[in-house]
Design a protein around this motif. Sequence first.
Motif, short mmCIF file in Angstrom:
data_model
loop_
_atom_site.label_atom_id
_atom_site.label_comp_id
_atom_site.label_asym_id
_atom_site.label_seq_id
_atom_site.Cartn_x
_atom_site.Cartn_y
_atom_site.Cartn_z
N TRP A 232 24.85 53.11 15.15
CA TRP A 232 25.75 54.17 14.66
C TRP A 232 27.04 54.19 15.45
CZ3 TRP A 232 27.46 58.65 17.29
CH2 TRP A 232 28.14 59.56 16.50
N PRO A 233 28.19 54.35 14.80
CA PRO A 233 28.40 54.69 13.38
C PRO A 233 28.44 53.49 12.44
CG PRO A 233 30.50 54.68 14.51
CD PRO A 233 29.45 54.40 15.57
N ASP A 234 28.14 52.31 12.95
CA ASP A 234 28.15 51.12 12.10
C ASP A 234 26.79 50.88 11.48
OD1 ASP A 234 30.83 50.61 12.85
OD2 ASP A 234 30.14 49.63 14.69
N ARG A 235 26.78 50.10 10.43
CA ARG A 235 25.54 49.61 9.81
C ARG A 235 25.59 48.09 9.84
NH1 ARG A 235 22.60 53.55 7.09
NH2 ARG A 235 23.72 55.48 6.63
N THR A 236 24.46 47.50 10.18
CA THR A 236 24.38 46.04 10.27
C THR A 236 23.11 45.56 9.59
OG1 THR A 236 23.21 46.16 12.40
CG2 THR A 236 25.62 46.05 12.49
N PRO A 237 23.05 44.31 9.18
CA PRO A 237 21.78 43.77 8.66
C PRO A 237 20.70 43.84 9.74
CG PRO A 237 23.61 42.31 8.15
CD PRO A 237 24.14 43.33 9.11
N GLY A 238 19.46 44.04 9.33
CA GLY A 238 18.38 44.16 10.29
C GLY A 238 17.04 43.82 9.68
N PRO A 239 15.95 44.09 10.41
CA PRO A 239 14.62 43.65 9.96
C PRO A 239 13.90 44.61 9.03
CG PRO A 239 14.45 44.61 12.14
CD PRO A 239 15.92 44.63 11.78
N ALA A 240 14.47 45.80 8.78
CA ALA A 240 13.76 46.78 7.93
C ALA A 240 13.61 46.26 6.51
CB ALA A 240 14.52 48.12 7.93
N GLN B 70 8.67 48.46 18.08
CA GLN B 70 9.57 48.27 16.94
C GLN B 70 11.03 48.24 17.39
OE1 GLN B 70 8.00 50.32 13.09
NE2 GLN B 70 7.09 51.44 14.79
N THR B 71 11.36 48.97 18.46
CA THR B 71 12.70 48.89 19.02
C THR B 71 13.01 47.48 19.50
OG1 THR B 71 12.68 51.23 19.70
CG2 THR B 71 14.24 49.78 20.83
N LEU B 72 12.03 46.85 20.13
CA LEU B 72 12.23 45.49 20.61
C LEU B 72 12.36 44.50 19.45
CD1 LEU B 72 9.86 45.46 23.71
CD2 LEU B 72 12.36 45.68 23.66
N GLU B 73 11.68 44.77 18.34
CA GLU B 73 11.88 43.94 17.15
C GLU B 73 13.32 44.05 16.66
OE1 GLU B 73 9.13 44.46 13.93
OE2 GLU B 73 7.46 44.87 15.29
N VAL B 74 13.83 45.30 16.63
CA VAL B 74 15.21 45.52 16.20
C VAL B 74 16.18 44.85 17.17
CG1 VAL B 74 17.01 47.28 15.87
CG2 VAL B 74 14.70 47.65 14.96
N ALA B 75 15.93 44.99 18.47
CA ALA B 75 16.81 44.39 19.47
C ALA B 75 16.87 42.88 19.30
CB ALA B 75 16.32 44.74 20.87
N ALA B 76 15.71 42.26 19.06
CA ALA B 76 15.68 40.81 18.88
C ALA B 76 16.42 40.40 17.62
CB ALA B 76 14.23 40.33 18.84
N ALA B 77 16.26 41.16 16.53
CA ALA B 77 16.87 40.80 15.26
C ALA B 77 18.38 41.05 15.25
CB ALA B 77 16.22 41.59 14.12
N CYS B 78 18.82 42.07 15.98
CA CYS B 78 20.22 42.49 15.90
C CYS B 78 21.05 42.09 17.13
CB CYS B 78 20.30 44.01 15.72
SG CYS B 78 19.52 44.58 14.18
N GLY B 79 20.43 41.43 18.10
CA GLY B 79 21.19 40.93 19.23
C GLY B 79 21.49 41.94 20.31
N HIS B 80 20.72 43.00 20.43
CA HIS B 80 20.91 43.97 21.51
C HIS B 80 20.29 43.43 22.80
CE1 HIS B 80 22.45 47.00 18.79
NE2 HIS B 80 21.38 46.87 18.02
N MET C 123 9.90 52.44 10.39
CA MET C 123 10.60 53.08 11.50
C MET C 123 11.72 52.21 12.07
SD MET C 123 9.80 56.15 12.01
CE MET C 123 10.75 56.26 13.52
N ARG C 124 11.72 50.94 11.75
CA ARG C 124 12.78 50.09 12.29
C ARG C 124 14.15 50.46 11.74
NH1 ARG C 124 10.11 44.36 11.03
NH2 ARG C 124 9.83 45.49 9.06
N LEU C 125 14.20 51.08 10.57
CA LEU C 125 15.48 51.48 9.99
C LEU C 125 16.14 52.61 10.79
CD1 LEU C 125 17.58 51.05 7.83
CD2 LEU C 125 16.26 52.51 6.29
N PRO C 126 15.46 53.74 11.04
CA PRO C 126 16.11 54.76 11.87
C PRO C 126 16.35 54.31 13.31
CG PRO C 126 13.84 55.40 11.35
CD PRO C 126 14.18 54.23 10.48
N ILE C 127 15.48 53.46 13.84
CA ILE C 127 15.73 52.93 15.19
C ILE C 127 17.03 52.14 15.20
CG2 ILE C 127 14.94 51.25 16.91
CD1 ILE C 127 12.04 52.03 16.06
#
Length: 374
Positions: free
Chosen positions: A265-273, A10-20, A255-259
């Motif tokens: 943090w401290p920013d909030r960005t659009p994501g896959p949750a 799920q971390t990798l899903e977040v990374a792909a969606a958010c550009g990490h 779990m993608r939201l807390p990841i």
Amino acid sequence: LGSPGPIGRQTLEVAAACGHRVLALTAHHNIALLEQQARTFHPILAAAADPTAAAALAMRLSDTDIRVLAGEEGVLAAARLPQADTAVTALVGIAGLAPTLAAIDSGKRIALANKETLVCAGPLVMARAREKGAEIVPVDSEHSAIFQSLQGSSPKELRRILLTASGGPFFGWSREALEGVTPARALQHPNWSMGAKVTIDSATLMNKGLELLEAMSLFDVPEKIQILIHRESILHSAVEYCDNSVIAQLGDPDMRLPIQYALSWPDRTPGPARPLDLLSVGKLTFAQPDLKTFRCLALAIRAAREGGTAPAILNGANEVAVERFLAGKIGFLQIPQVVEAALDTVPRAAALTLESIQAADQAARRAAARAAEG
């Protein structure tokens, strides 16, 4: 760290969606998925804790420029990677402690998904983080909720933490009903999709005991935590302040939201949750945990009270007990019996060092193995 597991994926899903940018991936032995992840994200290095698996991974990735490292040293090298500013510690169990300390020593932000690190070595880990200037941002949904609810407040304003628990698949069951529970039934969590170990811990309520110990270190509030059963898993935890206000974080059980929050943090960005639809939720309910039926939580409270290496003993014995239950070698109600036997027999050490924690863990595992066989 632990990229093939549920949190890692799920971390990798977040990374792909958010550009990490993903710079390193580690696994124990699941090299089929690790190879797939490496080819998708093209990290600088990949490491497998199992040397045989690492050798096979090196062959599979020989057509790439990805460095492949082996053994514990390979995992530690990934944790220390100087190009990375954040380490997501998603290893399961005590195996996550040394890599987390290595990442802390490198001054990284720790997106902490390995609760056993703080369960077994909370004071040691938090002191090291302060010394090295490393940020620890929790990934557990409950601790993330507490962390979010504390933003902008002063510690002196805090009255207590309200730590929520789903209650697992057996909420409301009697001890008699739990006698014949099978591993397959215990793995059917009503709300969350998690790994086998965490899912069984949720069924026994040990997971909430471990999270209690984690919260005590993470937020430095040893006497200010109340556990509430919240079946809907929508209100992920809350903080009560001195003016009687309660600030909570709500969200879909994803779990993608807390990841994502730990990474941004401290920013909030659009994501896959997924978004939360309160109208479809309908109602939120709360209840007291049943400490007599679900004795693992009572044992965790005991370990918290005793301190020193008692939490490490609790954790090590529980890992053995869950492993034996999943293998069909002990019954569901024997899990707390095995843990209690270790707590009753393994000597405590008051001083927390990496060596004393590892010694307590190994002694607890031997004691638990004997209790499981008896």
